[in-house]
Design a protein around this motif. Structure first.
Motif, mmCIF file in Angstrom:
data_model
loop_
_atom_site.group_PDB
_atom_site.id
_atom_site.type_symbol
_atom_site.label_atom_id
_atom_site.label_comp_id
_atom_site.label_asym_id
_atom_site.label_seq_id
_atom_site.Cartn_x
_atom_site.Cartn_y
_atom_site.Cartn_z
ATOM 1 N N GLY A 14 0.818 -1.206 0.000
ATOM 2 C CA GLY A 14 0.000 0.000 0.000
ATOM 3 C C GLY A 14 0.852 1.257 0.000
ATOM 4 N N ARG A 15 0.238 2.337 0.378
ATOM 5 C CA ARG A 15 0.893 3.644 0.365
ATOM 6 C C ARG A 15 1.975 3.723 1.439
ATOM 7 N NH1 ARG A 15 -1.464 9.151 2.407
ATOM 8 N NH2 ARG A 15 -2.314 7.679 3.865
ATOM 9 N N LEU A 16 3.104 4.358 1.102
ATOM 10 C CA LEU A 16 4.216 4.559 2.028
ATOM 11 C C LEU A 16 4.087 5.918 2.705
ATOM 12 C CD1 LEU A 16 7.082 4.016 3.204
ATOM 13 C CD2 LEU A 16 7.998 4.945 1.058
ATOM 14 N N ARG A 17 4.232 5.928 4.017
ATOM 15 C CA ARG A 17 4.285 7.171 4.801
ATOM 16 C C ARG A 17 5.550 7.126 5.645
ATOM 17 N NH1 ARG A 17 -0.439 5.020 4.910
ATOM 18 N NH2 ARG A 17 -0.364 4.213 7.003
ATOM 19 N N ILE A 18 6.207 8.255 5.765
ATOM 20 C CA ILE A 18 7.448 8.344 6.533
ATOM 21 C C ILE A 18 7.186 9.207 7.752
ATOM 22 C CG2 ILE A 18 9.899 8.925 6.468
ATOM 23 C CD1 ILE A 18 9.032 6.930 4.280
ATOM 24 N N ASP A 19 7.433 8.664 8.922
ATOM 25 C CA ASP A 19 7.250 9.412 10.166
ATOM 26 C C ASP A 19 8.587 9.555 10.889
ATOM 27 O OD1 ASP A 19 4.497 9.666 9.859
ATOM 28 O OD2 ASP A 19 4.080 7.822 10.983
ATOM 29 N N TYR A 20 8.871 10.769 11.325
ATOM 30 C CA TYR A 20 10.024 11.011 12.191
ATOM 31 C C TYR A 20 9.671 10.440 13.559
ATOM 32 C CZ TYR A 20 13.111 13.584 15.310
ATOM 33 O OH TYR A 20 14.009 13.917 16.288
ATOM 34 N N LEU A 21 10.551 9.602 14.116
ATOM 35 C CA LEU A 21 10.299 9.042 15.449
ATOM 36 C C LEU A 21 10.962 9.892 16.527
ATOM 37 C CD1 LEU A 21 10.624 5.167 15.081
ATOM 38 C CD2 LEU A 21 8.571 6.536 15.416
ATOM 39 N N PHE A 22 12.295 9.909 16.529
ATOM 40 C CA PHE A 22 13.038 10.662 17.535
ATOM 41 C C PHE A 22 14.514 10.631 17.198
ATOM 42 C CE2 PHE A 22 12.095 6.400 19.205
ATOM 43 C CZ PHE A 22 13.371 5.872 19.321
ATOM 44 N N SER A 23 15.273 11.471 17.881
ATOM 45 C CA SER A 23 16.728 11.445 17.699
ATOM 46 C C SER A 23 17.305 10.391 18.633
ATOM 47 C CB SER A 23 17.339 12.817 17.973
ATOM 48 O OG SER A 23 17.170 13.159 19.316
ATOM 49 N N ASN A 24 18.489 9.926 18.309
ATOM 50 C CA ASN A 24 19.066 8.824 19.090
ATOM 51 C C ASN A 24 19.424 9.223 20.515
ATOM 52 O OD1 ASN A 24 21.440 10.247 18.799
ATOM 53 N ND2 ASN A 24 22.488 8.661 17.624
ATOM 54 N N ASP A 25 19.562 10.523 20.792
ATOM 55 C CA ASP A 25 19.907 10.930 22.160
ATOM 56 C C ASP A 25 18.762 10.718 23.140
ATOM 57 O OD1 ASP A 25 18.261 13.012 21.372
ATOM 58 O OD2 ASP A 25 19.757 14.585 21.692
ATOM 59 N N ILE A 30 22.754 6.371 25.379
ATOM 60 C CA ILE A 30 23.351 6.779 24.105
ATOM 61 C C ILE A 30 23.944 8.177 24.235
ATOM 62 C CG2 ILE A 30 22.859 7.301 21.678
ATOM 63 C CD1 ILE A 30 22.910 4.276 22.463
ATOM 64 N N THR A 31 25.176 8.314 23.765
ATOM 65 C CA THR A 31 25.881 9.590 23.784
ATOM 66 C C THR A 31 26.292 9.925 22.343
ATOM 67 O OG1 THR A 31 28.081 8.627 24.011
ATOM 68 C CG2 THR A 31 26.833 9.009 26.062
ATOM 69 N N PRO A 32 26.773 11.142 22.094
ATOM 70 C CA PRO A 32 27.247 11.468 20.742
ATOM 71 C C PRO A 32 28.378 10.561 20.260
ATOM 72 C CG PRO A 32 26.909 13.473 21.991
ATOM 73 C CD PRO A 32 26.740 12.331 22.955
#
Length: 128
Positions: A14-25, A30-32
């Motif tokens: 079906g149709r593709l939708r792209i959602d931003y979830l979150f940044s890895n921090d 998790i650190t830089p």
């Protein structure tokens, strides 16, 4: 001569939708300085999941996350390392994907472009 039938995107997932979830921090521990593999491990741990399929590129990785011992429970995610963000690649059929679905979707929807997405294109994330 037998030719293989081609399926349209609509027939596949079906149709593709792209959602931003979150940044890895936003992931615990998790650190830089964390490697992409540490980031992936933290993401999977947060969802009590595993990476059933994974493709690594210079820009990051795209993977099928699924629940262990529960077939057809997968969803496709991208980790863009340069932006240090996770994207959820959603379809009309969500959270019931398997390995062959992932393999077909990567090709049919050209999903690898989201791994190498630059910050200038992130603003337009939403519908592909």
């Amino acid at each position: 001569m037998h030719t293989q039938r081609r399926y349209s995107k609509r027939e596949l997932l079906g149709r593709l939708r792209i959602d931003y979830l979150f940044s890895n921090d936003q992931l615990p521990g998790i650190t830089p300085e964390s490697s992409r593999w540490e980031v992936l491990a933290a993401f999977l741990k947060a969802g009590d999941a595993r990476a059933e399929r994974l493709i690594e590129t210079e820009g990051g990785m795209i993977f099928l996350q699924s629940i262990p011992k529960r077939p057809n429970t997968g969803a496709i995610y991208v980790y863009n390392e340069s932006l240090r963000v996770f994207l959820w690649l959603r379809f009309d059929r969500d959270d019931d994907l398997n390995g062959p679905d992932f393999d077909r979707a990567v090709w049919a929807y050209r999903l690898l472009k989201w791994v190498d997405l630059g910050s200038d294109r992130l603003v337009r994330v939403g519908h592909a």
